[in-house]
Motif scaffolding. Structure first.
Motif, short mmCIF file in Angstrom:
data_model
loop_
_atom_site.label_atom_id
_atom_site.label_comp_id
_atom_site.label_asym_id
_atom_site.label_seq_id
_atom_site.Cartn_x
_atom_site.Cartn_y
_atom_site.Cartn_z
N SER A 79 76.21 -19.46 80.60
CA SER A 79 77.23 -19.06 79.83
C SER A 79 78.50 -18.52 79.87
O SER A 79 79.39 -18.30 79.39
CB SER A 79 76.31 -17.07 78.86
N LYS A 80 78.33 -18.44 81.00
CA LYS A 80 79.71 -17.74 82.14
C LYS A 80 80.45 -18.95 81.97
O LYS A 80 81.85 -18.78 81.80
CB LYS A 80 79.23 -17.25 83.71
N ARG A 81 79.55 -20.03 82.51
CA ARG A 81 80.43 -21.36 83.00
C ARG A 81 81.56 -21.97 81.40
O ARG A 81 82.89 -21.92 82.04
CB ARG A 81 80.15 -22.13 83.83
N ALA A 82 81.03 -21.32 80.05
CA ALA A 82 80.84 -21.88 79.00
C ALA A 82 81.90 -21.29 78.47
O ALA A 82 83.06 -21.81 77.71
CB ALA A 82 79.31 -21.63 77.71
N LYS A 83 81.88 -20.26 78.72
CA LYS A 83 82.77 -18.79 78.62
C LYS A 83 83.89 -19.23 79.47
O LYS A 83 85.42 -19.34 78.82
CB LYS A 83 82.84 -18.23 78.93
N ALA A 84 84.61 -19.46 80.29
CA ALA A 84 85.19 -19.73 81.26
C ALA A 84 85.74 -21.21 80.10
O ALA A 84 87.46 -21.95 80.40
CB ALA A 84 84.83 -20.29 82.65
N ALA A 85 84.99 -22.22 79.74
CA ALA A 85 85.39 -23.57 79.72
C ALA A 85 86.88 -23.28 78.07
O ALA A 85 87.65 -24.12 78.33
CB ALA A 85 84.24 -24.64 78.66
N ALA A 86 85.73 -22.38 77.70
CA ALA A 86 86.24 -22.51 76.49
C ALA A 86 87.12 -21.27 76.13
O ALA A 86 88.38 -21.90 75.19
CB ALA A 86 85.46 -21.86 75.29
N LEU A 87 87.68 -20.40 77.00
CA LEU A 87 89.23 -19.78 77.69
C LEU A 87 90.07 -20.82 77.71
O LEU A 87 91.66 -21.17 77.50
CB LEU A 87 88.88 -18.78 77.90
N SER A 88 89.79 -21.92 79.18
CA SER A 88 90.52 -22.62 79.55
C SER A 88 91.19 -23.70 78.11
O SER A 88 92.26 -23.62 78.42
CB SER A 88 90.34 -23.78 80.44
N PHE A 89 90.52 -24.49 77.72
CA PHE A 89 90.51 -25.42 76.42
C PHE A 89 91.57 -24.69 75.59
O PHE A 89 92.40 -24.93 74.26
CB PHE A 89 88.97 -25.36 75.85
N LEU A 90 91.09 -23.51 74.94
CA LEU A 90 91.88 -22.44 74.23
C LEU A 90 92.55 -21.53 74.38
O LEU A 90 92.20 -19.96 74.23
CB LEU A 90 91.44 -22.51 72.72
N PRO A 91 93.50 -21.53 75.09
CA PRO A 91 94.23 -20.26 76.02
C PRO A 91 94.41 -19.11 75.15
O PRO A 91 95.07 -18.01 75.18
CB PRO A 91 95.22 -20.76 76.39
N ILE A 92 94.38 -19.47 73.36
CA ILE A 92 95.17 -18.19 72.22
C ILE A 92 93.65 -16.97 72.90
O ILE A 92 93.79 -15.58 72.82
CB ILE A 92 95.11 -18.60 71.60
N LEU A 93 92.66 -17.44 73.32
CA LEU A 93 91.20 -16.50 72.80
C LEU A 93 91.62 -15.46 74.17
O LEU A 93 90.69 -14.22 74.35
CB LEU A 93 90.27 -17.23 73.50
N THR A 94 92.47 -15.55 75.51
CA THR A 94 92.74 -14.58 76.16
C THR A 94 93.77 -13.64 75.90
O THR A 94 93.94 -12.20 76.13
CB THR A 94 93.58 -15.65 77.42
N TRP A 95 94.30 -14.06 74.62
CA TRP A 95 95.34 -13.09 74.57
C TRP A 95 95.64 -12.52 73.60
O TRP A 95 95.62 -10.62 73.35
CB TRP A 95 96.58 -13.39 75.18
N LEU A 96 95.04 -13.00 72.73
CA LEU A 96 94.66 -13.26 71.68
C LEU A 96 94.02 -11.58 70.85
O LEU A 96 94.70 -10.43 70.10
CB LEU A 96 94.50 -13.64 70.23
N PRO A 97 93.12 -11.12 71.26
CA PRO A 97 92.75 -10.42 71.50
C PRO A 97 92.65 -9.27 71.77
O PRO A 97 92.31 -8.34 70.87
CB PRO A 97 90.83 -10.59 72.05
N SER A 98 93.87 -8.75 72.10
CA SER A 98 94.27 -7.46 73.45
C SER A 98 95.76 -7.57 72.61
O SER A 98 96.59 -6.81 73.44
CB SER A 98 94.21 -7.90 74.47
#
Length: 558
Positions: A79-98
């Motif tokens: 789950s950790k690697r899947a989350k990291a891959a998703a955040l890398s592919f969709l960088p908007i998820l790293t800053w939009l929630p906050s």
């Protein structure tokens, strides 16, 4: 002046490190310090030997992992690697929630509207460079910008149409669909000479541009997945600056006929710039005076506005939108005075309302476009990543070169199904987006919505827009590139080899065209690397008595 654990000594009176210093010696040192203003520091520490360092400091970690274990670790899913891959592919998820709405939203709205106002006329103008109808420039200013919001890692660059890339696409489109292919005889069978079927020609050029964009997107995506983001380092700064300066020359030459209102064919390939100038000069007696006057007025106005924005950028809350003012005023004058009908001024013409449905590109054109697509893909990425790194360094965040490749590739590939041409980031729009307070790509999203509003609702308003006004917009936006001629004296003083790269890139690209010019420039840059590695600069150093300095014995007598 003393350092912790250090005792200052007079210059030229070295002692062995580690020997105790008596009080008398310290007083002697202090006396010399009063007489000699130059001080030196001596740090006292134990004398290390190789066996001590090996036993105490450099204990290598034992790597007992087998090849199978390393492969298992690499391809293990969690789950950790899947989350990291998703955040890398969709960088908007790293800053939009906050996303801090209160602090950022107003700045992003102002920046997005300002950038959209600039993006609109540039989209119309750069479509002329790409040799396609202006409405396709609007499509290319909407879809890719929208997609980059989700996939891009830079918060400040403005992607969309760009002069250099548009010109490269236009050269390919003209080569694959020249005017000579579309001359047809009149349907009534009279003895009149053949006429140019503009509609069929433009449709074919759109197909070429769309297929080229599809291929560019595929190449960029594959390069990104293979972690080829490092390829940009082979496009050195002198090469890129010389190449873009040459591209600016090509762009200005291509716009002369629109500024003068003369009818000349468009050339591509080696010596195309020279042929274009000769053709324009040969038809200069047929200049449309109304077109020329309107174009010169637009040029002067835009230059003055650009200069005012530069001089008073600290005092102006947002830059003066000179381009949209020119578009609105020139369109109004053209419509009110019927310039197209009464004075034969060339105008933009029909702009369809609404978006086109997705359609598959004409893949039968692929074989003849492979070489060009590599050139466009590499140049587009190098432009984007260089500007993204500048803004990231200025604002304290990082950008991922490989993800930027994937983002640009997805923007080009997906958008090509909606009839767009290849894009990259624009320096002028990026500076507007950043200087007006843009914090995130929410500003880019709003800029794309401004373009969408025009395409869906009010595109027909710009049908009377004179082409000479768009030519003026293009020329003034290239002023920054022509300032790169100032690199020549600087490089002459610092590095003759980098100056040679700049000049070769410029001359080759002007004479041979942008595609062959880029190939020659890269080849020459690689040769300079081989030359530097085979002929490194070396010197015999000699010790300067009484100091710890060593200098080249061929340059200094001492």
């Amino acid at each position: 002046m003393k350092a912790a654990g250090s005792i200052p000594t007079g210059a030229g009176r070295g002692r062995r490190i580690g020997r105790p210093v008596s009080v008398m010696e310290q007083e002697e040192v202090a006396a010399r310090q009063n007489a000699d203003p130059q001080l030196m520091f001596r740090i006292e520490r134990p004398v290390y030997d190789e066996s001590f360092i090996r036993s105490k400091l450099l204990n290598r970690k034992e790597n007992s992992t087998t090849l199978r274990g390393r492969l298992t670790q690499q391809f293990r899913c969690s789950s950790k690697r899947a989350k990291a891959a998703a955040l890398s592919f969709l960088p908007i998820l790293t800053w939009l929630p906050s996303y801090p709405v209160k602090q950022y939203l107003f700045s992003d709205v102002v920046s997005g509207l300002s950038t959209g106002v600039v993006q609109l006329p540039q989209g119309l103008a750069y479509a002329m460079l790409a040799a396609v109808p202006p409405v396709y420039g609007l499509y290319s200013s909407f879809y890719p910008v929208l997609l980059y919001t989700f996939f891009g890692t830079s918060r400040h660059i403005s992607v969309g149409t760009f002069a250099v890339i548009s010109l490269m696409i236009g050269g390919v489109a003209v080569r694959e669909a020249p005017d000579s292919m579309f001359y047809v005889l009149p349907a009534n069978g009279s003895n009149m000479s053949a006429v140019l079927d503009v509609e069929a020609r433009d449709a074919r050029r759109v197909q070429v541009a769309v297929v080229l964009t599809t291929l560019v997107g595929i190449i960029q995506i594959v390069f990104g997945l293979l972690r080829f983001g490092f390829v940009a380092i082979y496009l050195t700064e002198p090469l890129v600056r010389g190449f873009t300066t040459a591209a600016a020359v090509h762009v200005v030459v291509s716009q002369l006929k629109y500024l003068l209102g003369v009818k000349t064919p468009r050339f591509s390939g080696p010596l195309s710039a020279i042929y274009s100038v000769i053709e324009v000069l040969g038809h200069i007696t047929s200049t449309n005076i109304t077109t020329l006057i309107l174009g010169l007025v637009c040029l002067v106005f835009l230059y003055v506005v650009k200069d005012l924005n530069e001089r008073f950028k600290e005092k102006l809350p947002i830059p003066i939108p000179g381009e949209i003012i020119v578009v609105i005023v020139s369109t109004s004058i053209s419509y009110g005075l019927s310039l197209a009908e009464d004075y034969k001024v060339d105008v933009v013409g029909k702009i369809p309302t609404g978006l086109l449905p997705p359609a598959a590109p004409e893949f039968s054109l692929l074989p003849s476009l492979i070489t060009d697509s590599f050139a466009v893909a590499i140049v587009g990425f190098s432009m984007g990543i260089s500007l993204a790194k500048i803004f990231a360094l200025k604002h304290g965040y990082s950008v991922d070169g490989n993800q930027e490749l994937i983002a640009l590739g997805l923007c080009n590939f997906i958008s090509s199904f909606f009839k767009t041409f290849a894009i990259t980031c624009s320096m002028s729009r990026s500076l507007v987006q950043e200087s007006t307070g843009g914090k995130t790509q929410i500003a880019g999203l709003l800029a794309s919505l401004v373009v969408l509003l025009v395409v869906v609702a009010i595109g027909f308003v710009f049908q009377p827009l004179p082409q000479t006004a768009l030519a003026a917009i293009i020329m003034v936006n290239l002023l920054g590139m022509f300032k790169q001629f100032r690199d020549i004296p600087t490089l002459w003083r610092t590095s003759k080899i980098e100056l040679a790269i700049w000049l070769v890139a410029f001359v080759a690209s002007v004479l041979l065209g942008l595609d062959y010019g880029l190939l020659v420039a890269i080849s020459f840059a690689i040769l300079t690397v081989i030359y530097r590695t085979q002929s490194p600069k070396s010197a015999t150093l000699g010790h300067v008595p009484g100091t710890g300095l060593y200098c080249d014995v061929d340059e200094y007598e001492e």
